[in-house]
Design a protein around this motif. Structure first.
Motif, mmCIF file in Angstrom:
data_model
loop_
_atom_site.group_PDB
_atom_site.id
_atom_site.type_symbol
_atom_site.label_atom_id
_atom_site.label_comp_id
_atom_site.label_asym_id
_atom_site.label_seq_id
_atom_site.Cartn_x
_atom_site.Cartn_y
_atom_site.Cartn_z
ATOM 1 N N ASN A 306 -2.405 -8.087 -15.352
ATOM 2 C CA ASN A 306 -2.301 -7.979 -13.904
ATOM 3 C C ASN A 306 -0.893 -8.325 -13.431
ATOM 4 O O ASN A 306 -0.248 -9.226 -13.958
ATOM 5 N N LEU A 307 -0.432 -7.617 -12.425
ATOM 6 C CA LEU A 307 0.868 -7.888 -11.809
ATOM 7 C C LEU A 307 0.621 -8.579 -10.479
ATOM 8 O O LEU A 307 0.028 -7.992 -9.572
ATOM 9 N N ILE A 308 1.033 -9.826 -10.352
ATOM 10 C CA ILE A 308 0.772 -10.600 -9.143
ATOM 11 C C ILE A 308 1.987 -10.574 -8.230
ATOM 12 O O ILE A 308 3.099 -10.893 -8.642
ATOM 13 N N ASN A 309 1.752 -10.168 -6.992
ATOM 14 C CA ASN A 309 2.806 -10.138 -5.971
ATOM 15 C C ASN A 309 2.122 -10.341 -4.626
ATOM 16 O O ASN A 309 1.711 -9.388 -3.976
ATOM 17 N N ILE A 310 1.974 -11.578 -4.219
ATOM 18 C CA ILE A 310 1.151 -11.929 -3.064
ATOM 19 C C ILE A 310 1.863 -11.581 -1.760
ATOM 20 O O ILE A 310 2.954 -12.061 -1.485
ATOM 21 N N SER A 311 1.207 -10.744 -0.959
ATOM 22 C CA SER A 311 1.800 -10.294 0.299
ATOM 23 C C SER A 311 1.496 -11.270 1.427
ATOM 24 O O SER A 311 0.663 -12.174 1.289
ATOM 25 N N THR A 312 2.131 -11.059 2.546
ATOM 26 C CA THR A 312 1.797 -11.797 3.757
ATOM 27 C C THR A 312 0.545 -11.181 4.377
ATOM 28 O O THR A 312 0.182 -10.034 4.072
ATOM 29 N N PRO A 313 -0.136 -11.903 5.257
ATOM 30 C CA PRO A 313 -1.293 -11.317 5.950
ATOM 31 C C PRO A 313 -0.912 -10.064 6.742
ATOM 32 O O PRO A 313 -1.675 -9.084 6.774
ATOM 33 N N GLU A 314 0.262 -10.091 7.368
ATOM 34 C CA GLU A 314 0.700 -8.931 8.158
ATOM 35 C C GLU A 314 0.927 -7.714 7.272
ATOM 36 O O GLU A 314 0.520 -6.590 7.602
ATOM 37 N N ALA A 315 1.558 -7.929 6.119
ATOM 38 C CA ALA A 315 1.795 -6.820 5.193
ATOM 39 C C ALA A 315 0.485 -6.291 4.629
ATOM 40 O O ALA A 315 0.340 -5.083 4.391
ATOM 41 N N ALA A 316 -0.494 -7.173 4.426
ATOM 42 C CA ALA A 316 -1.790 -6.749 3.918
ATOM 43 C C ALA A 316 -2.481 -5.811 4.900
ATOM 44 O O ALA A 316 -3.041 -4.779 4.513
ATOM 45 N N GLY A 317 -2.419 -6.137 6.182
ATOM 46 C CA GLY A 317 -3.020 -5.275 7.189
ATOM 47 C C GLY A 317 -2.379 -3.905 7.222
ATOM 48 O O GLY A 317 -3.072 -2.877 7.300
ATOM 49 N N ALA A 318 -1.064 -3.858 7.156
ATOM 50 C CA ALA A 318 -0.347 -2.574 7.153
ATOM 51 C C ALA A 318 -0.676 -1.774 5.894
ATOM 52 O O ALA A 318 -0.817 -0.544 5.937
ATOM 53 N N TYR A 319 -0.813 -2.470 4.776
ATOM 54 C CA TYR A 319 -1.120 -1.801 3.513
ATOM 55 C C TYR A 319 -2.510 -1.168 3.554
ATOM 56 O O TYR A 319 -2.699 -0.032 3.095
#
Length: 339
Positions: A306-319
């Motif tokens: 697995n490649l771990i790269n934890i986003s921000t909550p804001e980036a998660a919503g946009a994604y």
């Protein structure tokens, strides 16, 4: 892997909970907890349930079981994993969106979460509007596997076999319109081959029948299939990643075998119900950052590929919103009929 619900508790003993309460009380009396947020102290005595809308043994399940102990320590709470598979993930996610936004019920979802609107005629929730994005955690490689009795050793031989007998061979998925189904459809489209789709109710039954020879091939997340591959129960023909994966360097990519169009991975993200307060979002986000930075979890993620790269909550919503559009186009191209 058959049960429709499986819960794991870290730690489970009521005695441990009582001991922790006594310890917290003693610390509070000594003034040690005075500087901690009141919210964290109140939450610390109650378990956090993570509804996993997937079967035991699937990619998301494997990832969470490897990280749950560290996550519980980071949250300062007991962590319970509750598998609720069904309808490609709709059953578990529906349970999440109906939960109160108190930070005690969360979920970890995958690509399937944004595929629902494109493959189902009716979805009982809004996959974006009815959840609170907390973080996209990272991605996991996809592997095309076949029953080892098939007379093929590599991807070119497999494609030739499919071309020689159109319709003779079949493939399994964890459900109609799931990421594993769409990944297989992408492979068919890329190679110009044909196989009959056999949808299952979850990853476990799907993989069991590929191993047993009732189904010829399928696509699965690397963490979920690597044990069967190493045991010789499955043959891995390729990873659907741009480059080989460090956790399984012996498996070639589809790209290097002449099929650059077969590139797809699975992502996983932590979410809460709609209306989760910002302080809870920050608390859970930080707990995941802390847990996935521990040596034991980093080692487990590397071992699984697995490649771990934890986003921000804001980036998660946009994604989530961008992935909705991307998979809608892929579903249309694959000709998947909404059910």
């Amino acid at each position: 892997m058959r049960p429709s619900s499986l819960s794991t508790v870290f730690p489970a003993a009521e005695a441990a909970t009582l001991t922790r309460r006594h310890a917290l009380g003693a610390l509070a009396a000594a003034g040690v907890l005075g500087g901690l947020p009141r919210l964290a102290r109140a939450q610390g005595e109650r378990a956090v349930r993570f509804i996993l809308p997937v079967a035991a043994g699937s990619g998301v399940d494997t990832i969470m079981r490897a990280s749950s102990q560290a996550l519980g320590q980071a949250l300062g709470q007991t962590v319970v994993l509750d598998n609720q598979p069904g309808a490609g993930g709709v059953v578990g996610t529906q349970a999440l969106v109906k939960s109160p936004p108190d930070g005690l019920t969360l979920s970890v979802v995958s690509n399937n979460h944004v595929i629902y609107p494109s493959v189902l005629k009716s979805v009982p929730f809004d996959p974006v509007g009815d959840i609170t994005p907390i973080a996209v955690m990272g991605s996991t490689p996809m592997v095309l596997v076949v029953n080892p009795k098939l007379p093929v050793k590599n991807l070119r031989e497999f494609v030739a076999l499919l071309h020689a007998s159109p319709g003779r061979y079949n493939f399994a998925s964890s459900g109609n319109g799931t990421i594993l189904h769409l990944a297989a459809e992408l492979f068919k489209d890329t190679t110009g081959s044909y196989s009959t789709h056999i949808p299952y109710r979850g990853f476990g039954p799907m993989m069991q029948d590929i191993v047993g020879g009732q189904v010829d091939w399928g696509v699965g997340a690397l963490p979920a299939v690597q044990g069967q591959v190493k045991a010789g129960n499955l043959r891995a023909l390729c990873v659907a990643s741009p480059q080989r994966v460090a956790a399984a360097p012996e498996i070639p990519t589809a790209v290097e075998q002449g099929y650059p169009g077969f590139v797809v991975d699975g992502w996983f993200a932590v979410v809460g119900p709609k209306g989760l307060p910002p302080e809870q979002v920050r608390r859970v986000h930080q707990a995941f950052v802390t847990a996935f930075a521990t040596p034991e979890v980093k080692e487990a993620m590397a071992r699984q590929g697995n490649l771990i790269n934890i986003s921000t909550p804001e980036a998660a919503g946009a994604y989530f919103r961008s992935e909705l559009q991307r998979y809608a186009a892929l579903v249309k191209k694959a000709g998947v009929v909404p059910q």
